[in-house]
Design a protein around this motif. Sequence first.
Motif, PDB file in Angstrom:
ATOM      1  N   SER A 153       0.796  -1.219   0.000  1.00 53.94           N
ATOM      2  CA  SER A 153       0.000   0.000   0.000  1.00 53.94           C
ATOM      3  C   SER A 153       0.833   1.276   0.000  1.00 53.94           C
ATOM      4  O   SER A 153       0.299   2.365   0.204  1.00 53.94           O
ATOM      5  CB  SER A 153      -0.932   0.017   1.230  1.00 53.94           C
ATOM      6  N   SER A 154       2.119   1.178  -0.224  1.00 48.14           N
ATOM      7  CA  SER A 154       2.989   2.344  -0.166  1.00 48.14           C
ATOM      8  C   SER A 154       2.937   3.150  -1.457  1.00 48.14           C
ATOM      9  O   SER A 154       2.516   2.662  -2.512  1.00 48.14           O
ATOM     10  CB  SER A 154       4.435   1.915   0.095  1.00 48.14           C
ATOM     11  N   ARG A 206      -5.959 -12.282   5.803  1.00 47.18           N
ATOM     12  CA  ARG A 206      -5.944 -12.659   4.397  1.00 47.18           C
ATOM     13  C   ARG A 206      -6.889 -11.771   3.586  1.00 47.18           C
ATOM     14  O   ARG A 206      -6.580 -11.372   2.458  1.00 47.18           O
ATOM     15  CB  ARG A 206      -6.329 -14.125   4.237  1.00 47.18           C
ATOM     16  N   LYS A 207      -8.037 -11.461   4.164  1.00 47.59           N
ATOM     17  CA  LYS A 207      -8.995 -10.578   3.497  1.00 47.59           C
ATOM     18  C   LYS A 207      -8.403  -9.190   3.294  1.00 47.59           C
ATOM     19  O   LYS A 207      -8.550  -8.585   2.221  1.00 47.59           O
ATOM     20  CB  LYS A 207     -10.283 -10.488   4.321  1.00 47.59           C
ATOM     21  N   GLN A 208      -7.717  -8.670   4.323  1.00 41.38           N
ATOM     22  CA  GLN A 208      -7.078  -7.360   4.214  1.00 41.38           C
ATOM     23  C   GLN A 208      -5.993  -7.369   3.134  1.00 41.38           C
ATOM     24  O   GLN A 208      -5.835  -6.399   2.385  1.00 41.38           O
ATOM     25  CB  GLN A 208      -6.490  -6.960   5.562  1.00 41.38           C
ATOM     26  N   ALA A 209      -5.245  -8.472   3.079  1.00 46.68           N
ATOM     27  CA  ALA A 209      -4.202  -8.582   2.058  1.00 46.68           C
ATOM     28  C   ALA A 209      -4.815  -8.559   0.663  1.00 46.68           C
ATOM     29  O   ALA A 209      -4.299  -7.899  -0.252  1.00 46.68           O
ATOM     30  CB  ALA A 209      -3.408  -9.872   2.263  1.00 46.68           C
ATOM     31  N   ALA A 216      -4.544  -1.580  -4.926  1.00 45.63           N
ATOM     32  CA  ALA A 216      -3.319  -1.167  -5.616  1.00 45.63           C
ATOM     33  C   ALA A 216      -3.445  -1.323  -7.126  1.00 45.63           C
ATOM     34  O   ALA A 216      -2.879  -0.535  -7.894  1.00 45.63           O
ATOM     35  CB  ALA A 216      -2.131  -1.970  -5.101  1.00 45.63           C
ATOM     36  N   LEU A 217      -4.186  -2.321  -7.574  1.00 44.65           N
ATOM     37  CA  LEU A 217      -4.299  -2.596  -9.001  1.00 44.65           C
ATOM     38  C   LEU A 217      -5.377  -1.768  -9.690  1.00 44.65           C
ATOM     39  O   LEU A 217      -5.368  -1.632 -10.920  1.00 44.65           O
ATOM     40  CB  LEU A 217      -4.605  -4.080  -9.227  1.00 44.65           C
ATOM     41  N   ALA A 218      -6.312  -1.230  -8.922  1.00 42.48           N
ATOM     42  CA  ALA A 218      -7.478  -0.566  -9.502  1.00 42.48           C
ATOM     43  C   ALA A 218      -7.133   0.531 -10.514  1.00 42.48           C
ATOM     44  O   ALA A 218      -7.697   0.545 -11.622  1.00 42.48           O
ATOM     45  CB  ALA A 218      -8.373  -0.009  -8.396  1.00 42.48           C
ATOM     46  N   PRO A 219      -6.229   1.476 -10.208  1.00 45.66           N
ATOM     47  CA  PRO A 219      -5.933   2.525 -11.189  1.00 45.66           C
ATOM     48  C   PRO A 219      -5.341   1.961 -12.490  1.00 45.66           C
ATOM     49  O   PRO A 219      -5.708   2.413 -13.576  1.00 45.66           O
ATOM     50  CB  PRO A 219      -4.923   3.417 -10.466  1.00 45.66           C
ATOM     51  N   GLY A 220      -4.461   0.987 -12.373  1.00 49.28           N
ATOM     52  CA  GLY A 220      -3.855   0.399 -13.565  1.00 49.28           C
ATOM     53  C   GLY A 220      -4.856  -0.356 -14.413  1.00 49.28           C
ATOM     54  O   GLY A 220      -4.827  -0.285 -15.648  1.00 49.28           O
TER      55      GLY A 220
END
Length: 293
Positions: A153-154, A206-209, A216-220
Amino acid sequence: MAGHVLVGADGSESSLEAVSVAAREARERGLGLRIVHAFVWPHMRAAGLAAAAQALREQADTVVTTAVEHARAAEPDLADVEGEVVTGEALTVLTARSKEADLVVVGSRGLGAFTGLLIGSVAVYLAAHAECPVLVVRGRADADGLIAVAVDSSGDARAAVEAAFGEAERRGTGLLALHVWNTWSAEGPDHHGALSPLVSNISELRKQAGQTLTDALAPGLAAHPHISVERRLLEGRVRPVLIEASKEARMIVVGARGRGGFKGLIMGSVSQALLHHADCPVLVVRGGAEHHG
């Protein structure tokens, strides 16, 4: 000069391999290629040493000429190729020149200007200080497979994801998104260096991960909906898990710093471990870099 890929040349086989990769990256990006040989000239004021100084200059010129010819042979369609001998220490020169570059490419080993500098010294320094992403040529330089990216998340990881989508776009391949988690709390070691207690609710962790990976992938994905993305949540220690994953990738992209799965791990740990042990080229991206390829 903007709009180019920068690569250091020192006459070694490793640097020539880096020149070939840099030439390919320049062609794929539609950019020029700048080849630099940095050299700290010795003081030769004593009489009779002029010939030696001239020989050193000719040797430096030969390094650059050979590298330019190598680049043109590797990528005949790349018209914009320039080479230059620059007075100065290699890392200082490359860092300064990175301000005008879109990408810096370095080899995993070297001679000449890089004598005595291990991969960790050259690549980690540049990854921490360069003003653009740094591609370190190691492992299977011509590897097939997906573009792998280490996700947390960085801010640097977000920049790495953006860069990874760009790499996948250019190569017409898919993306392998990796998020490593474990059963230690997200707080990691406390200020005394002791490990925090084990997390009892593993399913929640695991759900948080999974949510971290999705976010993180949403914008891409929004910008590149046609790119296929394979998502993997991997439990374990970050460094060995990513090193193992590099065996099936053509390139692995990682942020210079991270948190979450990478909390407390700086350039000298996760990224440096990949620079030493990855089985494919490693692209290191900083969130503050102006260019992301």
